[in-house]
Design a protein around this motif. Structure first.
Motif, mmCIF file in Angstrom:
data_model
loop_
_atom_site.group_PDB
_atom_site.id
_atom_site.type_symbol
_atom_site.label_atom_id
_atom_site.label_comp_id
_atom_site.label_asym_id
_atom_site.label_seq_id
_atom_site.Cartn_x
_atom_site.Cartn_y
_atom_site.Cartn_z
ATOM 1 N N GLN A 137 4.360 -6.098 20.067
ATOM 2 C CA GLN A 137 4.308 -5.129 18.981
ATOM 3 C C GLN A 137 4.416 -5.786 17.611
ATOM 4 O O GLN A 137 4.395 -5.114 16.604
ATOM 5 C CB GLN A 137 5.415 -4.099 19.141
ATOM 6 N N ALA A 138 4.530 -7.097 17.561
ATOM 7 C CA ALA A 138 4.648 -7.794 16.279
ATOM 8 C C ALA A 138 3.343 -7.689 15.504
ATOM 9 O O ALA A 138 2.268 -7.670 16.098
ATOM 10 C CB ALA A 138 4.985 -9.266 16.517
ATOM 11 N N PRO A 139 3.416 -7.603 14.176
ATOM 12 C CA PRO A 139 2.191 -7.547 13.373
ATOM 13 C C PRO A 139 1.348 -8.790 13.587
ATOM 14 O O PRO A 139 1.869 -9.886 13.802
ATOM 15 C CB PRO A 139 2.694 -7.473 11.934
ATOM 16 N N THR B 269 -0.209 -1.526 12.445
ATOM 17 C CA THR B 269 1.043 -2.085 11.958
ATOM 18 C C THR B 269 1.691 -1.298 10.818
ATOM 19 O O THR B 269 2.694 -1.738 10.298
ATOM 20 C CB THR B 269 0.817 -3.539 11.492
ATOM 21 N N VAL B 270 1.137 -0.184 10.427
ATOM 22 C CA VAL B 270 1.719 0.600 9.329
ATOM 23 C C VAL B 270 2.911 1.388 9.868
ATOM 24 O O VAL B 270 2.761 2.215 10.766
ATOM 25 C CB VAL B 270 0.682 1.556 8.711
ATOM 26 N N GLN C 272 3.251 5.553 6.492
ATOM 27 C CA GLN C 272 2.189 6.529 6.766
ATOM 28 C C GLN C 272 2.538 7.874 6.132
ATOM 29 O O GLN C 272 1.685 8.526 5.537
ATOM 30 C CB GLN C 272 1.981 6.688 8.268
ATOM 31 N N ARG C 273 3.811 8.273 6.249
ATOM 32 C CA ARG C 273 4.253 9.537 5.651
ATOM 33 C C ARG C 273 4.121 9.487 4.135
ATOM 34 O O ARG C 273 3.611 10.418 3.510
ATOM 35 C CB ARG C 273 5.699 9.836 6.051
ATOM 36 N N GLN C 274 4.562 8.383 3.528
ATOM 37 C CA GLN C 274 4.462 8.235 2.072
ATOM 38 C C GLN C 274 3.002 8.276 1.620
ATOM 39 O O GLN C 274 2.684 8.886 0.604
ATOM 40 C CB GLN C 274 5.090 6.920 1.617
ATOM 41 N N LEU C 275 2.149 7.619 2.371
ATOM 42 C CA LEU C 275 0.733 7.598 2.031
ATOM 43 C C LEU C 275 0.137 9.003 2.105
ATOM 44 O O LEU C 275 -0.620 9.416 1.220
ATOM 45 C CB LEU C 275 -0.011 6.645 2.963
ATOM 46 N N GLY C 276 0.495 9.743 3.133
ATOM 47 C CA GLY C 276 0.027 11.124 3.256
ATOM 48 C C GLY C 276 0.529 12.000 2.120
ATOM 49 O O GLY C 276 -0.219 12.797 1.542
ATOM 50 N N GLU C 277 1.794 11.826 1.774
ATOM 51 C CA GLU C 277 2.374 12.605 0.669
ATOM 52 C C GLU C 277 1.718 12.235 -0.656
ATOM 53 O O GLU C 277 1.403 13.112 -1.475
ATOM 54 C CB GLU C 277 3.884 12.370 0.610
ATOM 55 N N CYS D 143 3.151 -2.390 2.071
ATOM 56 C CA CYS D 143 1.997 -2.791 2.896
ATOM 57 C C CYS D 143 0.844 -3.206 1.984
ATOM 58 O O CYS D 143 -0.132 -2.463 1.830
ATOM 59 C CB CYS D 143 1.561 -1.639 3.802
ATOM 60 N N PRO D 144 0.923 -4.384 1.381
ATOM 61 C CA PRO D 144 -0.085 -4.780 0.388
ATOM 62 C C PRO D 144 -1.484 -4.993 0.953
ATOM 63 O O PRO D 144 -2.439 -5.053 0.186
ATOM 64 C CB PRO D 144 0.482 -6.084 -0.187
ATOM 65 N N ARG D 145 -1.652 -5.076 2.261
ATOM 66 C CA ARG D 145 -2.979 -5.314 2.843
ATOM 67 C C ARG D 145 -3.637 -4.024 3.327
ATOM 68 O O ARG D 145 -4.674 -4.066 3.959
ATOM 69 C CB ARG D 145 -2.865 -6.314 3.985
#
Length: 164
Positions: free
Chosen positions: A4-6, A23-24, A29-34, A58-60
């Protein structure tokens, strides 16, 4: 668990979006959706703050750069939007239509060299794109790069010999 490692950055070549979606973290993911909802409701300041936090974590990930670009473009800052879109495109890599749109935007803001770079990316993905070939030749001519323009027109002629 080790499975499970990135992934290390050097192995993500196939698709940055696929690699990133695995890997997000759920909170990101929640912040991005909001942040996307805040953008949709035109609360640009809060959306920008949240998107910048997502970029920090998550800069990439291409999506926050794309959404930040949309905000800057809507606020009339097309050059800043272009830079953010370029970040997203470089992270996504394989979207010819996105590179073509960036070439158009770069041309609109007077960034001919940047437009040529984007057209090069477009043509690397879709070598038969005659509109991009034409635009590339036009920009080379505009910049006084006549040999490159002639080479582009010769390539265009190979793709469309009956249009000569």
């Amino acid at each position: 668990a080790a499975s499970q490692a990135p992934r290390p950055p050097s192995t993500e070549g196939r698709s940055a979006l696929v690699a990133m979606s695995v890997t997000v973290p759920p909170e990101v993911q929640r912040q991005l959706g909001e942040a996307t909802m805040l953008y949709a409701y035109r609360d640009f300041q809060k959306a920008m703050a949240m998107l910048l936090e997502v970029v920090r974590l998550c800069p990439r990930l291409p999506h926050p750069y794309e959404t930040l670009g949309l905000i800057y473009e809507e606020e009339g800052h097309k050059k800043k939007a272009l830079q953010l879109y370029l970040m997203a495109a470089n992270l996504s890599r394989r979207d010819a239509a996105q590179w073509r749109r960036l070439a158009v935007l770069a041309t609109e803001v007077g960034e001919a060299e940047q437009a040529l770079f984007c057209l090069g990316k477009t043509l690397a993905l879709t070598p038969d794109d005659v509109d991009s070939l034409w635009e590339q030749a036009r920009l080379h001519t505009q910049l006084g790069q006549h040999r490159k323009a002639a080479a582009g027109l010769a390539s265009l002629l190979q793709h469309r010999p009956h249009d000569a």
